[in-house]
Design a protein around this motif. Structure first.
Motif, PDB file in Angstrom:
ATOM      1  N   ALA A  55       0.830  -1.214   0.000  1.00 43.27           N
ATOM      2  CA  ALA A  55       0.000   0.000   0.000  1.00 43.27           C
ATOM      3  C   ALA A  55       0.860   1.259   0.000  1.00 43.27           C
ATOM      4  CB  ALA A  55      -0.934   0.001   1.203  1.00 43.27           C
ATOM      5  N   ILE A  58       1.634   4.011  -2.969  1.00 43.32           N
ATOM      6  CA  ILE A  58       0.880   5.228  -3.310  1.00 43.32           C
ATOM      7  C   ILE A  58       1.747   6.461  -3.055  1.00 43.32           C
ATOM      8  CG2 ILE A  58      -1.159   6.606  -2.671  1.00 43.32           C
ATOM      9  CD1 ILE A  58      -2.667   4.012  -2.273  1.00 43.32           C
ATOM     10  N   VAL A  61       3.002   8.636  -6.064  1.00 43.00           N
ATOM     11  CA  VAL A  61       2.217   9.685  -6.725  1.00 43.00           C
ATOM     12  C   VAL A  61       1.748  10.728  -5.713  1.00 43.00           C
ATOM     13  CG1 VAL A  61       1.469   8.601  -8.871  1.00 43.00           C
ATOM     14  CG2 VAL A  61       0.244   8.101  -6.766  1.00 43.00           C
ATOM     15  N   LEU A 108      -4.924  16.002  -6.979  1.00 41.63           N
ATOM     16  CA  LEU A 108      -4.313  14.666  -6.962  1.00 41.63           C
ATOM     17  C   LEU A 108      -3.771  14.311  -5.578  1.00 41.63           C
ATOM     18  CD1 LEU A 108      -2.413  14.288 -10.335  1.00 41.63           C
ATOM     19  CD2 LEU A 108      -4.500  13.174  -9.566  1.00 41.63           C
ATOM     20  N   THR A 112      -5.262  10.961  -3.977  1.00 39.05           N
ATOM     21  CA  THR A 112      -4.378   9.826  -3.701  1.00 39.05           C
ATOM     22  C   THR A 112      -4.170   9.665  -2.187  1.00 39.05           C
ATOM     23  OG1 THR A 112      -2.416  11.232  -3.953  1.00 39.05           O
ATOM     24  CG2 THR A 112      -3.119  10.010  -5.885  1.00 39.05           C
ATOM     25  N   LEU A 115      -7.097   7.730  -1.018  1.00 41.24           N
ATOM     26  CA  LEU A 115      -6.969   6.324  -1.402  1.00 41.24           C
ATOM     27  C   LEU A 115      -5.919   5.595  -0.552  1.00 41.24           C
ATOM     28  CD1 LEU A 115      -7.203   6.838  -5.226  1.00 41.24           C
ATOM     29  CD2 LEU A 115      -8.606   5.214  -3.961  1.00 41.24           C
TER      30      LEU A 115
ATOM     31  N   TYR B  10      -3.871  -4.702  -1.962  1.00 40.95           N
ATOM     32  CA  TYR B  10      -4.110  -3.253  -2.051  1.00 40.95           C
ATOM     33  C   TYR B  10      -4.266  -2.771  -3.493  1.00 40.95           C
ATOM     34  CZ  TYR B  10      -2.633  -3.255   2.821  1.00 40.95           C
ATOM     35  OH  TYR B  10      -2.532  -3.499   4.170  1.00 40.95           O
ATOM     36  N   PHE B  12      -6.673  -2.361  -5.644  1.00 41.68           N
ATOM     37  CA  PHE B  12      -7.687  -1.356  -5.959  1.00 41.68           C
ATOM     38  C   PHE B  12      -7.208   0.057  -5.625  1.00 41.68           C
ATOM     39  CE2 PHE B  12     -11.010   1.392  -4.175  1.00 41.68           C
ATOM     40  CZ  PHE B  12     -11.728   1.648  -5.328  1.00 41.68           C
ATOM     41  N   TYR B  13      -6.669   0.224  -4.411  1.00 35.57           N
ATOM     42  CA  TYR B  13      -6.244   1.564  -3.977  1.00 35.57           C
ATOM     43  C   TYR B  13      -5.067   2.065  -4.799  1.00 35.57           C
ATOM     44  CZ  TYR B  13      -9.168   0.329  -0.039  1.00 35.57           C
ATOM     45  OH  TYR B  13     -10.222  -0.047   0.727  1.00 35.57           O
ATOM     46  N   ILE B  14      -4.098   1.180  -5.030  1.00 36.24           N
ATOM     47  CA  ILE B  14      -2.899   1.601  -5.755  1.00 36.24           C
ATOM     48  C   ILE B  14      -3.215   1.940  -7.209  1.00 36.24           C
ATOM     49  CG2 ILE B  14      -0.625   0.838  -6.585  1.00 36.24           C
ATOM     50  CD1 ILE B  14      -0.370  -0.732  -3.988  1.00 36.24           C
ATOM     51  N   TRP B  15      -3.931   1.046  -7.873  1.00 39.76           N
ATOM     52  CA  TRP B  15      -4.177   1.296  -9.302  1.00 39.76           C
ATOM     53  C   TRP B  15      -5.121   2.459  -9.526  1.00 39.76           C
ATOM     54  CZ3 TRP B  15      -0.194  -0.176 -11.434  1.00 39.76           C
ATOM     55  CH2 TRP B  15       0.424  -1.385 -11.117  1.00 39.76           C
ATOM     56  N   THR B  16      -6.074   2.665  -8.592  1.00 39.92           N
ATOM     57  CA  THR B  16      -6.937   3.847  -8.720  1.00 39.92           C
ATOM     58  C   THR B  16      -6.109   5.123  -8.555  1.00 39.92           C
ATOM     59  OG1 THR B  16      -8.657   2.537  -7.665  1.00 39.92           O
ATOM     60  CG2 THR B  16      -9.133   4.854  -7.997  1.00 39.92           C
ATOM     61  N   ALA B  17      -5.213   5.129  -7.557  1.00 37.15           N
ATOM     62  CA  ALA B  17      -4.382   6.318  -7.325  1.00 37.15           C
ATOM     63  C   ALA B  17      -3.527   6.641  -8.553  1.00 37.15           C
ATOM     64  CB  ALA B  17      -3.487   6.099  -6.104  1.00 37.15           C
ATOM     65  N   TYR B  18      -2.873   5.610  -9.119  1.00 36.99           N
ATOM     66  CA  TYR B  18      -2.034   5.849 -10.299  1.00 36.99           C
ATOM     67  C   TYR B  18      -2.896   6.215 -11.509  1.00 36.99           C
ATOM     68  CZ  TYR B  18       2.341   4.423  -8.114  1.00 36.99           C
ATOM     69  OH  TYR B  18       3.447   4.381  -7.319  1.00 36.99           O
ATOM     70  N   VAL B  20      -5.934   7.705 -11.614  1.00 33.38           N
ATOM     71  CA  VAL B  20      -6.440   9.073 -11.509  1.00 33.38           C
ATOM     72  C   VAL B  20      -5.320  10.072 -11.825  1.00 33.38           C
ATOM     73  CG1 VAL B  20      -7.384  10.812  -9.933  1.00 33.38           C
ATOM     74  CG2 VAL B  20      -8.244   8.493  -9.852  1.00 33.38           C
ATOM     75  N   SER B  21      -4.122   9.801 -11.315  1.00 29.35           N
ATOM     76  CA  SER B  21      -2.998  10.717 -11.542  1.00 29.35           C
ATOM     77  C   SER B  21      -2.733  10.904 -13.035  1.00 29.35           C
ATOM     78  CB  SER B  21      -1.733  10.188 -10.881  1.00 29.35           C
ATOM     79  OG  SER B  21      -1.951  10.035  -9.502  1.00 29.35           O
ATOM     80  N   PHE B  22      -2.636   9.777 -13.757  1.00 20.92           N
ATOM     81  CA  PHE B  22      -2.300   9.926 -15.168  1.00 20.92           C
ATOM     82  C   PHE B  22      -3.475  10.445 -15.987  1.00 20.92           C
ATOM     83  CE2 PHE B  22       0.990   7.281 -13.406  1.00 20.92           C
ATOM     84  CZ  PHE B  22       2.023   8.176 -13.631  1.00 20.92           C
ATOM     85  N   VAL B  24      -5.595  12.749 -14.903  1.00 17.06           N
ATOM     86  CA  VAL B  24      -5.608  14.204 -14.699  1.00 17.06           C
ATOM     87  C   VAL B  24      -4.523  14.877 -15.550  1.00 17.06           C
ATOM     88  CG1 VAL B  24      -5.113  16.026 -13.009  1.00 17.06           C
ATOM     89  CG2 VAL B  24      -6.683  14.192 -12.429  1.00 17.06           C
TER      90      VAL B  24
END
Lengths: 250, 60
Positions: A55, A58, A61, A108, A112, A115, B10, B12-18, B20-22, B24
């Motif tokens: 985790a 994250i 980013v 962001l 993030t 998340l 984890y 779901f959380y990691i791939w959503t964070a990455y 959303v970043s790309f 945006v």
């Protein structure tokens, strides 16, 4: 003496427009290289955290986005001061052109962070000092953009947002020290402190690469927006006429 | 490969964070490109209707 001469030259809108145009392809190429390195390091080679497992990835980013949200605001505030004191056109353009990408990085950092907070803290959001002051920063960026678009005369608009940007700078130390001054779920600084960074080198290098990549993206986005803004402001000047003529001949 | 995608639970959380970043950053890049194109089109139109391009250089 040579530096002031150079700065004076580059501060003319026409020279700045051409300079950015020449830099952009190189910056974009460098951005993709550094981004690829950072992503590979962060997602593949960095070991999992002993407490947070995977985790923690994250961080690659979240932290660069949060750093950029503050750094871009500082760049804006410095240019706001220069624009108000010396009425330098390029500084006016940099203030407004930074606001959009600054708002994006702040958004962001919040998303993030949320998340990351859910699996680690057990909650998407908490009204503590760090999260609330970062949300205030997002609204500051939004107000700067809205205020700029409310004026027809863009030089008056620039003056107004420069004053707003300077007033809002009080929020920046509050964000940075919020985790020290108040009790919070958010952890303290890991890298940006006087002491040695409390993160292993294998985890730190991808973080610095991602931060560099985000910095490059800011520079790219800033230059693209600034070029567009300059064209709109200087639409009736000779060099823009020539530019249009050259592109229509191609 | 599957381990890489699930990220120790984890994913779901990691791939959503990455993701959303790309997303945006990609939207920002697209908006910049579209705005630049629109400005150049407007300028070309403006200068075509305002002046005869060949006279501009002679005037100054």
């Amino acid at each position: 003496m040579m530096i002031t001469h150079y700065l004076h030259k580059i501060a003319s809108p026409a020279a700045f427009y051409l300079f950015c145009g020449r830099c952009l392809p190189w910056l974009i190429a460098l951005f993709f290289i550094v981004l690829a390195l950072g992503l590979y390091g962060g997602l593949v080679t960095a070991p999992a955290d002993y407490q947070q497992g995977d985790a923690f990835r994250i961080i690659y980013v979240h932290v660069p986005a949060a750093w950029m949200s503050l750094f871009i605001y500082l760049v804006m505030a410095i240019n706001a001061a220069v624009a108000l004191i010396w009425r330098i056109k390029i500084s006016e353009v940099i203030v407004v052109s930074s606001a959009y990408i600054g708002a994006s990085f702040t958004f962001l950092a919040l998303v993030t962070g949320s998340l990351w907070g859910k699996p680690m803290w057990g909650t998407w959001w908490t009204w503590d000092a760090r999260l609330t002051s970062e949300l205030v920063l997002l609204f500051l960026y939004f107000s700067i953009i809205a205020l700029y678009n409310a004026y027809e005369d863009k030089r008056v608009a620039s003056k107004a947002i420069s004053i707003l940007a300077l007033v809002g700078v009080i929020n920046i130390p509050i964000i940075h020290y919020s985790v020290v001054w108040w009790n919070t779920l958010h952890q303290g600084a890991t890298v940006t402190k006087l002491d040695k960074p409390s993160i292993h080198i294998d985890m730190l290098i991808p973080l610095l690469e991602m931060a560099f990549a985000f910095n490059l993206y800011y520079l790219i986005s800033l230059m693209q927006r600034a070029r567009n803004e300059i064209l709109k402001r200087e639409f009736n000047s000779l060099w823009v006429k020539k530019l249009c003529q050259e592109s229509s001949n191609e | 490969m599957n381990e890489f995608l699930t990220m120790g639970g984890y994913g779901f959380y990691i791939w959503t964070a990455y993701g959303v970043s790309f997303l945006v950053l990609a939207v920002d890049a697209l908006v910049n490109r579209l705005q630049q194109r629109k400005t150049l089109q407007n300028l070309a139109q403006f200068h075509q209707t305002q002046h005869n391009p060949t006279n501009i250089l002679d005037e100054h």
